[in-house]
Design an enzyme around this catalytic site. Sequence first.
Site, PDB file in Angstrom:
ATOM      1  N   ALA A   1      -1.005  -3.804   6.713  1.00 44.11           N
ATOM      2  CA  ALA A   1      -0.505  -4.781   5.300  1.00 44.11           C
ATOM      3  C   ALA A   1       0.443  -5.077   5.030  1.00 44.11           C
ATOM      4  CB  ALA A   1      -0.283  -2.432   4.862  1.00 44.11           C
ATOM      5  N   ASN A   2       1.149  -5.191   3.619  1.00 47.08           N
ATOM      6  CA  ASN A   2       2.502  -5.481   4.008  1.00 47.08           C
ATOM      7  C   ASN A   2       3.123  -4.390   2.706  1.00 47.08           C
ATOM      8  OD1 ASN A   2       2.487  -5.827   0.653  1.00 47.08           O
ATOM      9  ND2 ASN A   2      -0.077  -7.465   1.396  1.00 47.08           N
ATOM     10  N   ARG A   3       4.797  -5.052   2.513  1.00 51.08           N
ATOM     11  CA  ARG A   3       5.634  -4.443   1.914  1.00 51.08           C
ATOM     12  C   ARG A   3       5.786  -4.674   0.406  1.00 51.08           C
ATOM     13  NH1 ARG A   3       8.819  -2.297   5.625  1.00 51.08           N
ATOM     14  NH2 ARG A   3       9.702  -3.086   7.804  1.00 51.08           N
ATOM     15  N   SER A   4       4.473  -4.774  -0.164  1.00 53.61           N
ATOM     16  CA  SER A   4       4.405  -5.190  -1.929  1.00 53.61           C
ATOM     17  C   SER A   4       4.818  -3.838  -2.301  1.00 53.61           C
ATOM     18  CB  SER A   4       3.042  -6.076  -1.932  1.00 53.61           C
ATOM     19  OG  SER A   4       3.149  -5.759  -3.475  1.00 53.61           O
TER      20      SER A   4
ATOM     21  N   ALA B   1      -0.645  -8.633  -3.568  1.00 57.95           N
ATOM     22  CA  ALA B   1      -0.193  -9.677  -2.480  1.00 57.95           C
ATOM     23  C   ALA B   1      -0.560  -9.354  -1.140  1.00 57.95           C
ATOM     24  CB  ALA B   1       1.883  -9.039  -1.709  1.00 57.95           C
TER      25      ALA B   1
END
Length: 410
Positions: free
Chosen positions: A211-214, A277
């Site tokens: 995942a990412n931090r969006s 994102a």
Amino acid sequence: MTLSGKRILLIIGGGIAAYKSLDLIRRLRERGAAVRCLMTAAAQQFVTPLSVGALSADHVFTDLFDRDDEHDVGHIRLSREADLVVVAPATADLMAKLAHGLANDLASNVLLAANKPVLIAPAMNPKMWEHPATRRNAEQLARDGVRLVGPNAGEMAESGEAGEGRMAEPLEIVAAIEAMLDDNPGPLSGKTIIVTSGPTHEPIDPVRYIANRSSGKQGHAIAAALARLGADVRLVSGPVAIADPQGVKTVHVESAVEMRDAVEQLLPADAAIFVAAVADWRAESTAAQKIKKGPGEDAPVLRMTENPDILATVGHHAKRPRLVIGFAAETDHVEKNAAGKLKRKGADIIVANDVSHGSGIGPSGVMGGDRNKVVIISRGGAEEWPEMDKHGVAERLAALVAERLESAES
Ligand code: CTP
């Protein structure tokens, strides 16, 4: 007379702020509204039905089991015969009842039976307002489409304690009512707009993902701002910790492929704004069982494959919306890189986010901050916007969308 012909059902809860409701009734009637009042038992300890009735010039409803009241109007009809239901003051108790669907007195029955928009003006001790239970209830009510006005910060009338919890002033409540009953269609009414927001989660096995931090804050704020201008907004959101925006139809997805499929299903649309994102890659294959670590075994190697580019897919789609907007996070050559993206992805506008100076970056130095500094890149050139919070960017972008769609029509 801004509220001429409008019928407002005012539910007065039991708090010291009930005295301000007397002024609220007066202000609403001055603007042409008909105000019918309902008082809880506790409210009658603070102001009398006699004063409320004198100011509203109507019968005051107080009892669920009053045979005469039920005969004449009935608790179901009470809400049906109004254009808007207003709860002022909305006590912690009334908020909890409405959030949980309790119906054990006239006010809670009417609220549960209401098929009209509901506006509440919370008023309570600051500690009660801050309590996790009240926070949960306020969020649940917002998710259910209930509008909140206030509370304001200041000194409490009864205890002198300071903090958030004071009921909004009558004129603020009137302004919120006017905004909700405004019959003027917004500049985006009749327009369908797709917005993507948040991160995507790309599964590795049934329990792990990339995942990412969006945070989804910017995308959700844009969806809400478009809805406020009257658009029919379809938000496709990856997994986020924030609530679905009010007045927006939200579809929840996990992965990039699911997000692409959901977006394609929603076409055709007048405009599409890609704020998510999206993970650029996903695991080539997803293990059906949890990957176990065996004794002496090497760490597994993840083979990645590219995800579909959702913006580019829609930018070159047979059902391409008239207006396609993408975002780009750039650290250098902001305008040049964004202009390249504009062409490659078939977008009309790229909102380039210069992340080299830390705007849009959260307190831990990563994505998820509350502010944003953007440059708007289109074929016409570049326009730099001053740094503002994400809601400011959302408002301004929504206005730009309205302008572009309107000029495309004329
Ligand atoms: N986007 C998308 N689907 C993807 C990847 C990106 O819809 N698989 C959209 C994003 O929502 C955003 C824009 O494309 O509107 C961002 O493009 P991207 O190429 O990912 O650029 P950056 O995030 O700026 O990063 P980089 O240039 O490093 O790839």
